[in-house]
Design an enzyme around this catalytic site. Sequence first.
Site, mmCIF file in Angstrom:
data_model
loop_
_atom_site.group_PDB
_atom_site.id
_atom_site.type_symbol
_atom_site.label_atom_id
_atom_site.label_comp_id
_atom_site.label_asym_id
_atom_site.label_seq_id
_atom_site.Cartn_x
_atom_site.Cartn_y
_atom_site.Cartn_z
ATOM 1 C CB ALA A 1 44.986 28.409 39.200
ATOM 2 C CG ASP A 2 44.431 34.095 42.751
ATOM 3 O OD1 ASP A 2 45.192 34.864 42.362
ATOM 4 O OD2 ASP A 2 44.011 34.917 42.945
ATOM 5 C CB SER A 3 49.847 33.633 40.391
ATOM 6 O OG SER A 3 49.415 33.259 39.580
#
Length: 159
Positions: A28-30
């Site tokens: 995951a990454d934001s």
Amino acid sequence: MAELVALLATAKAQAVARQESDALVIGADSVLEFRGQPLGKPADAADARQRWRRMAGRSGVLHTGQALFDVQGGAVARRDVAVSSTTIHFATPTDAEIDAYVASGEPLQVAGAFTLDGLGAAFVRRVEGDPTGVIGLSLPLLRVQLGRLGLTITEFWDR
């Protein structure tokens, strides 16, 4: 921005999947999209302070990419990549509040220089969308992704 976080999440999942023989892997990454620009983690305290002064009283969209890989026999058998996008409406903290928040160190560790699960929550007026995606992993989206792989989220409650 959505394509960027999907790509970053996929790269993270691939890096971990190479080390596994049989596992479910989530990457995951934001990124915060603010006024058309991507904002990851601030470079330093001055950058975080400047960002907060620009974001105060305005809104941005936090995009979280999630890559779910089903690794079987050392190879990725199935994968699902998706993005959660949530609009964040920021409060208008005073300069003293911004300075104190930056001094806490918290905004230096996260995309967009804010969190919902820590001290930064006090400076968010409203959230439109999935708050868990803002925290880092959209659980409703994960449930959907697991379903697309023929799994249910309830299977993992006791693990």
